[in-house]
Design a protein around this motif. Structure first.
Motif, short mmCIF file in Angstrom:
data_model
loop_
_atom_site.label_atom_id
_atom_site.label_comp_id
_atom_site.label_asym_id
_atom_site.label_seq_id
_atom_site.Cartn_x
_atom_site.Cartn_y
_atom_site.Cartn_z
N ALA A 97 -4.88 0.54 -6.18
CA ALA A 97 -4.27 0.46 -7.51
C ALA A 97 -3.19 1.53 -7.62
CB ALA A 97 -5.32 0.67 -8.58
N ILE A 98 -2.02 1.14 -8.15
CA ILE A 98 -0.92 2.08 -8.35
C ILE A 98 -0.36 1.88 -9.75
CG2 ILE A 98 -0.26 2.20 -5.91
CD1 ILE A 98 2.04 0.25 -6.59
N SER A 99 0.38 2.87 -10.23
CA SER A 99 1.02 2.76 -11.54
C SER A 99 2.16 1.76 -11.46
CB SER A 99 1.58 4.11 -11.98
OG SER A 99 0.55 5.03 -12.13
N ASN A 100 2.30 0.98 -12.49
CA ASN A 100 3.40 0.02 -12.58
C ASN A 100 4.65 0.79 -13.00
OD1 ASN A 100 5.22 -1.97 -13.56
ND2 ASN A 100 3.51 -3.38 -13.77
N LEU A 101 5.71 0.71 -12.20
CA LEU A 101 6.92 1.48 -12.49
C LEU A 101 7.61 1.04 -13.78
CD1 LEU A 101 8.39 1.72 -8.89
CD2 LEU A 101 7.12 3.47 -10.15
N SER A 102 7.58 -0.23 -14.08
CA SER A 102 8.25 -0.72 -15.28
C SER A 102 7.43 -0.50 -16.54
CB SER A 102 8.61 -2.20 -15.14
OG SER A 102 7.44 -2.97 -14.97
N ASN A 103 6.11 -0.38 -16.40
CA ASN A 103 5.24 -0.13 -17.55
C ASN A 103 4.12 0.81 -17.10
OD1 ASN A 103 3.55 -0.13 -19.73
ND2 ASN A 103 3.41 -2.35 -19.93
N PRO A 104 4.24 2.11 -17.34
CA PRO A 104 3.26 3.08 -16.87
C PRO A 104 1.84 2.87 -17.41
CG PRO A 104 5.23 4.18 -17.69
CD PRO A 104 5.36 2.72 -18.01
N LEU A 105 1.69 2.09 -18.47
CA LEU A 105 0.36 1.85 -19.02
C LEU A 105 -0.40 0.77 -18.24
CD1 LEU A 105 1.23 1.96 -22.82
CD2 LEU A 105 0.26 3.78 -21.40
N LYS A 106 0.32 0.01 -17.40
CA LYS A 106 -0.30 -1.03 -16.58
C LYS A 106 -0.48 -0.52 -15.15
CE LYS A 106 0.80 -5.41 -17.05
NZ LYS A 106 1.63 -6.63 -16.96
N THR A 107 -1.44 -1.12 -14.46
CA THR A 107 -1.59 -0.81 -13.04
C THR A 107 -1.31 -2.07 -12.23
OG1 THR A 107 -3.95 -1.27 -13.10
CG2 THR A 107 -3.30 1.02 -13.39
N SER A 108 -0.82 -1.87 -11.04
CA SER A 108 -0.58 -2.95 -10.09
C SER A 108 -1.39 -2.66 -8.84
CB SER A 108 0.90 -3.03 -9.73
OG SER A 108 1.67 -3.33 -10.86
N SER A 109 -1.43 -3.60 -7.94
CA SER A 109 -2.12 -3.39 -6.67
C SER A 109 -1.14 -3.53 -5.53
CB SER A 109 -3.25 -4.40 -6.48
OG SER A 109 -4.26 -4.18 -7.42
N ILE A 110 -1.40 -2.79 -4.47
CA ILE A 110 -0.58 -2.86 -3.27
C ILE A 110 -1.53 -2.83 -2.08
CG2 ILE A 110 -0.18 -0.39 -3.00
CD1 ILE A 110 2.81 -1.23 -2.42
N ILE A 111 -1.14 -3.45 -0.98
CA ILE A 111 -1.99 -3.42 0.22
C ILE A 111 -1.78 -2.08 0.91
CG2 ILE A 111 -2.48 -4.47 2.44
CD1 ILE A 111 -1.55 -7.14 1.26
N GLU A 112 -2.85 -1.34 1.02
CA GLU A 112 -2.81 -0.02 1.64
C GLU A 112 -2.93 -0.11 3.16
OE1 GLU A 112 -5.06 4.20 0.85
OE2 GLU A 112 -6.11 2.36 0.36
N SER A 113 -3.83 -0.99 3.62
CA SER A 113 -4.02 -1.17 5.07
C SER A 113 -4.61 -2.55 5.33
CB SER A 113 -4.95 -0.09 5.63
OG SER A 113 -6.23 -0.19 5.04
N ILE A 114 -4.46 -2.99 6.59
CA ILE A 114 -5.05 -4.26 7.01
C ILE A 114 -5.86 -4.03 8.28
CG2 ILE A 114 -3.31 -5.74 5.94
CD1 ILE A 114 -2.02 -6.07 8.69
N VAL A 115 -6.85 -4.88 8.48
CA VAL A 115 -7.66 -4.83 9.70
C VAL A 115 -7.45 -6.16 10.42
CG1 VAL A 115 -9.97 -4.61 10.66
CG2 VAL A 115 -9.37 -3.34 8.60
N PHE A 116 -7.00 -6.06 11.68
CA PHE A 116 -6.76 -7.24 12.50
C PHE A 116 -7.37 -6.97 13.88
CE2 PHE A 116 -3.98 -9.62 15.50
CZ PHE A 116 -4.32 -10.90 15.10
N LYS A 117 -8.35 -7.78 14.26
CA LYS A 117 -9.04 -7.62 15.55
C LYS A 117 -9.51 -6.18 15.76
CE LYS A 117 -6.83 -11.46 17.91
NZ LYS A 117 -6.06 -11.90 19.06
N ASP A 118 -10.20 -5.64 14.80
CA ASP A 118 -10.77 -4.29 14.84
C ASP A 118 -9.73 -3.18 14.87
OD1 ASP A 118 -13.36 -5.33 14.74
OD2 ASP A 118 -13.46 -5.50 16.93
N ASN A 119 -8.46 -3.48 14.65
CA ASN A 119 -7.42 -2.47 14.57
C ASN A 119 -7.03 -2.27 13.11
OD1 ASN A 119 -7.19 -2.15 17.38
ND2 ASN A 119 -5.86 -3.93 17.50
N VAL A 120 -7.05 -1.03 12.64
CA VAL A 120 -6.65 -0.72 11.27
C VAL A 120 -5.17 -0.37 11.30
CG1 VAL A 120 -7.00 0.79 9.29
CG2 VAL A 120 -8.95 0.10 10.68
N ILE A 121 -4.39 -1.04 10.46
CA ILE A 121 -2.95 -0.81 10.39
C ILE A 121 -2.61 -0.31 8.99
CG2 ILE A 121 -0.69 -1.90 10.60
CD1 ILE A 121 -2.20 -4.01 12.40
N ASP A 122 -2.16 0.93 8.90
CA ASP A 122 -1.81 1.55 7.63
C ASP A 122 -0.40 1.11 7.23
OD1 ASP A 122 -1.91 3.16 5.38
OD2 ASP A 122 -1.23 4.95 6.45
#
Length: 102
Positions: free
Chosen positions: A75-100
């Motif tokens: 969860a991150i702050s929404n730049l256009s509206n600081p009272l709202k939160t947005s989501s962003i993908i922080e990392s992914i797991v593919f075939k046991d490899n974590v990619i930041d």
């Protein structure tokens, strides 16, 4: 929060004001429960996330595209509206490899 997703494409483009590289990551949820059926739409919606750097474009390989991966959302702050939160993908797991992505 983690979800299984399918990354469809990753686009690298320059910021219009600064010229710095930005990335658009387009994906859809892999869970069949996320399908929709309404009067005007049937299927799985595609979603786009925007990053103010080239990291996702550099780290996501063609082998990852169109395969199911586990994504960790942050969860991150929404730049256009600081009272709202947005989501962003922080990392992914593919075939046991974590990619930041941040």
């Amino acid at each position: 929060m983690t979800e299984k997703i399918i990354i469809l494409n990753v686009l690298l483009y320059p910021n219009k004001e600064t010229g710095e590289p930005n990335t658009r990551l387009e994906f859809m949820f892999a869970n069949p429960d996320k399908s929709q059926k309404t009067e005007k739409f049937k299927g799985k919606p595609t979603l786009a996330l925007y990053y103010k750097n080239a990291t996702p474009f550099e780290k996501i390989t063609p082998q990852i595209l169109e395969n199911v991966v586990e994504a960790k959302f942050k969860a991150i702050s929404n730049l256009s509206n600081p009272l709202k939160t947005s989501s962003i993908i922080e990392s992914i797991v593919f075939k046991d490899n974590v990619i930041d992505l941040l």
